[in-house]
Design a protein around this motif. Structure first.
Motif, PDB file in Angstrom:
ATOM      1  N   ARG A 144       0.833  -1.214   0.000  1.00  0.00           N
ATOM      2  CA  ARG A 144       0.000   0.000   0.000  1.00  0.00           C
ATOM      3  C   ARG A 144       0.864   1.260   0.000  1.00  0.00           C
ATOM      4  NH1 ARG A 144      -3.064  -3.120   3.717  1.00  0.00           N
ATOM      5  NH2 ARG A 144      -2.011  -2.073   5.452  1.00  0.00           N
ATOM      6  N   ALA A 145       1.917   1.245   0.816  1.00  0.00           N
ATOM      7  CA  ALA A 145       2.809   2.405   0.850  1.00  0.00           C
ATOM      8  C   ALA A 145       3.479   2.621  -0.503  1.00  0.00           C
ATOM      9  CB  ALA A 145       3.862   2.215   1.938  1.00  0.00           C
TER      10      ALA A 145
ATOM     11  N   GLU B 126       1.742   6.674  -6.812  1.00  0.00           N
ATOM     12  CA  GLU B 126       0.708   7.587  -7.285  1.00  0.00           C
ATOM     13  C   GLU B 126       1.130   9.039  -7.107  1.00  0.00           C
ATOM     14  OE1 GLU B 126      -2.887   8.632  -9.002  1.00  0.00           O
ATOM     15  OE2 GLU B 126      -1.865   6.682  -8.867  1.00  0.00           O
ATOM     16  N   ARG B 127       1.758   9.343  -5.939  1.00  0.00           N
ATOM     17  CA  ARG B 127       2.245  10.701  -5.734  1.00  0.00           C
ATOM     18  C   ARG B 127       3.313  11.076  -6.769  1.00  0.00           C
ATOM     19  NH1 ARG B 127       1.757   9.380  -0.089  1.00  0.00           N
ATOM     20  NH2 ARG B 127       3.954   8.684  -0.090  1.00  0.00           N
TER      21      ARG B 127
ATOM     22  N   ARG C 208       2.265   1.759  -3.451  1.00  0.00           N
ATOM     23  CA  ARG C 208       1.272   2.283  -4.390  1.00  0.00           C
ATOM     24  C   ARG C 208       1.018   3.766  -4.157  1.00  0.00           C
ATOM     25  NH1 ARG C 208      -1.193  -2.938  -3.794  1.00  0.00           N
ATOM     26  NH2 ARG C 208      -2.455  -2.171  -2.055  1.00  0.00           N
ATOM     27  N   ARG C 209       0.921   4.159  -2.866  1.00  0.00           N
ATOM     28  CA  ARG C 209       0.709   5.581  -2.578  1.00  0.00           C
ATOM     29  C   ARG C 209       1.885   6.428  -3.063  1.00  0.00           C
ATOM     30  NH1 ARG C 209      -1.335   3.518   2.438  1.00  0.00           N
ATOM     31  NH2 ARG C 209       0.700   3.889   3.391  1.00  0.00           N
ATOM     32  N   GLU C 210       3.091   5.940  -2.829  1.00  0.00           N
ATOM     33  CA  GLU C 210       4.267   6.675  -3.277  1.00  0.00           C
ATOM     34  C   GLU C 210       4.318   6.754  -4.800  1.00  0.00           C
ATOM     35  OE1 GLU C 210       7.664   8.902  -3.128  1.00  0.00           O
ATOM     36  OE2 GLU C 210       6.306   8.334  -1.486  1.00  0.00           O
TER      37      GLU C 210
END
Length: 559
Positions: free
Chosen positions: A137-138, A144-145, A140-142
């Motif tokens: 999850r981390a 996306e950012r 994917r968030r990184e």
């Protein structure tokens, strides 16, 4: 007095959680260990979590052999520790790389509510799987950012290029108006300028497409990012039908936490499931395998032994109630037993072999003669050993290296007596733990064995429970063992006089276990007083005597 003072201060510090923000930032790394032990002892869950989350050393060991009087950590403290390990993965202050929980598990429902082997295994596997999911999850968030940042940057650059292009076109129009009717060379210069601007626009568009494609590739390579191991978790695992799927998922997971196994205990699993589990375990680091209550048969064990030989450090193999019964004459079983012996010989580091209730009469030579190194621990309860088996064992290379020997529930008689005495003589220099419980030892057999027993000067524990001995035989036994300086524990049987009338003349261990004892308390107290008097007169205050089959204090024996 330094350590008691440190422990006392650590207890006071962790007792007040409201002040933790003040001392956690300034406490030196040398005090983290006593603070964590104080938090475990006093069940301070928040202190456990905060200390572990910012652990300053590479290794954290919780478990193993405990000091005298030290209780295992409460299960809530263990859960707080595991949660803190996951949080510490994203905490830059945490230096933890190895979490060693080997030996942490205890019997379920013990004193202080410790965490049992099955519960600890499930909690560990859940932690490993959740850590991997959190890392994904981390990531994917990184990703996306980063994608949004790159696209925003490209859009800004694109607007700048468009503005530059418009300016170039206006410049071309102006040049055309100013030099209208000029020579052909002026017309060619105008076309070259327009082509140059368009070429730059096309190159910027290609760069933008390549950047977006690169981000998509990063998202597709999450499995590679997951493979980076941050913390290695070492533990002993207990696997059964209820936990098998979760253990398999954790061992097959690549992520920030890597589960490593030192000893694995398997219960009630088929040979194929055990084989699948062994395939998932790392080849280096596994020291012992315990297979219990699994219907393997000789054929199933022959399938598993080649896999066990792939673990170069394997030193312990325990097979308990695995349905190996050579008493039944089955076709091809003799050949399978020879294959089993051959593969046992491939375990070059084997030092402990425990075979419980496998019923292999007359086959002990075939099993043990193939081993390349002598055993240090040999447990053979309920094996229906014959005099020929005992004769081989007494003359084998294993006899002079045995530190622990269990021959419980193998019937001994006059024909086996010479072999047993020779075996004790060979092992007298190294034997520390001996169990002859339920072997049908009478007063006469005991009298013949006592001289050989007294030669085992290093013996620490002796088990003779469920043998048909009288009070007189027990007194002779205690008078002998008080002269053995290393002995710390004797598990003796209830004498025949303590049972209610009707007991057969030569009762078996099962009859002694089921037959009711005399209801008069005075009868038992009289026997206990006589034995205690012998111990007191010898001055042996360090010798513990018990007839309770469940009252076995291993810490007392290992001192």
């Amino acid at each position: 007095m330094v350590f008691p003072l440190v422990n006392l201060c650590a207890k006071e510090v962790v007792s007040d959680h409201s002040s933790s923000l003040g001392w956690l930032d300034c406490v030196p790394r040398e005090l983290y260990r006593p603070l964590l032990e104080a938090a475990f002892t006093n069940c301070r869950l928040l202190a456990v979590g905060e200390l572990v989350q910012r652990w300053p050393e590479r290794t954290l060991r919780v478990g193993g052999r405990r000091r005298k009087g030290q209780s295992p950590p409460n299960r809530l403290c263990v859960q707080a520790l595991l949660l803190a390990v996951v949080r510490g993965l994203s905490d830059k202050r945490c230096a933890l790389q190895v979490l060693d929980l080997c030996g942490l598990q205890c019997e379920e429902g013990g004193v202080g509510d410790p965490m049992g082997g099955w519960s600890l295994t499930v909690a560990l596997c859940t932690m490993v799987v959740q850590a991997r999911a959190g890392a994904q999850r981390a990531l994917r968030r990184e990703g996306e950012r980063e994608r949004k940042r790159v696209l925003a940057k490209r859009r800004g650059e694109k607007r700048g290029i468009e503005e530059e292009s418009e300016g170039g076109e206006r410049l071309v129009e102006s040049v055309g108006r100013d030099k209208e009717g000029s020579e052909t060379s002026g017309s060619l210069g105008e076309e070259e300028q327009v082509k140059g601007v368009r070429r730059r626009i096309e190159m910027e568009r290609r760069k933008e497409s390549a950047a977006v494609a690169g981000l998509a590739g990063e998202r597709g390579s999450e499995s590679e990012a997951d493979s980076e191991v941050v913390v290695c978790v070492r533990a002993d695992l207990l696997v059964n039908a209820r936990s098998w799927e979760r253990v398999g998922a954790a061992l097959g997971t690549t992520g920030p936490l890597k589960l490593q196994c030192r000893y694995v205990r398997v219960e009630e699993l088929s040979a194929s499931s055990i084989g699948s589990l062994l395939d998932l375990l790392p080849r280096h680091g596994l020291l012992g395998v315990d297979i219990s209550y699994s219907c393997l048969g000789v054929a199933g064990l022959v399938l598993l032994l080649p896999q066990l030989s792939m673990f170069p450090l394997l030193s312990s193999l325990c097979l308990h109630y695995c349905n190996l019964d050579i008493c039944r004459d089955m076709p091809g079983q003799e050949g399978a037993l020879r294959d089993m012996s051959q593969w046992l010989g491939q375990l070059g580091q084997l030092r402990r072999l425990s075979l419980t209730a496998l019923r292999l009469p007359g086959h002990l030579r075939m099993l043990l003669s193939s081993l390349s190194q002598p055993l240090e621990v040999l447990e053979l309860p309920y094996l229906s050993l014959t005099p020929a088996d005992l004769s081989y064992l007494s003359c084998s290379p294993h006899a002079s290296s045995l530190q622990q020997l269990d021959l419980s529930e193998n019937r001994l008689d006059e024909s086996a007596l010479p072999s047993v005495r020779r075996l004790l003589s060979q092992a007298s220099g190294c034997l520390m733990h001996l169990s002859l419980s339920g072997c049908g030892i009478t007063d006469g057999l005991l009298a013949a064995l006592l001289p050989s027993l007294s030669c085992c000067r290093g013996l620490k524990s002796l088990g003779l429970a469920l043998n048909p001995l009288s009070v007189a035989g027990l007194l002779d036994l205690v008078r002998t063992v008080v002269r053995m300086p290393s002995l710390r524990q004797l598990r003796y049987p209830n004498p025949l006089e303590d049972y209610q009338p009707g007991l057969p003349p030569m009762p078996s261990s099962a009859q002694l276990l089921d037959w009711p004892l005399d209801e008069l308390v005075e009868v038992h107290e009289a026997t206990s007083l006589q034995l205690d008097r012998v111990v007191m007169e010898s001055g042996r205050s360090d010798l513990f005597l018990t007839c309770d089959l469940l009252n076995y204090n291993k810490d007392l024996v290992e001192q």
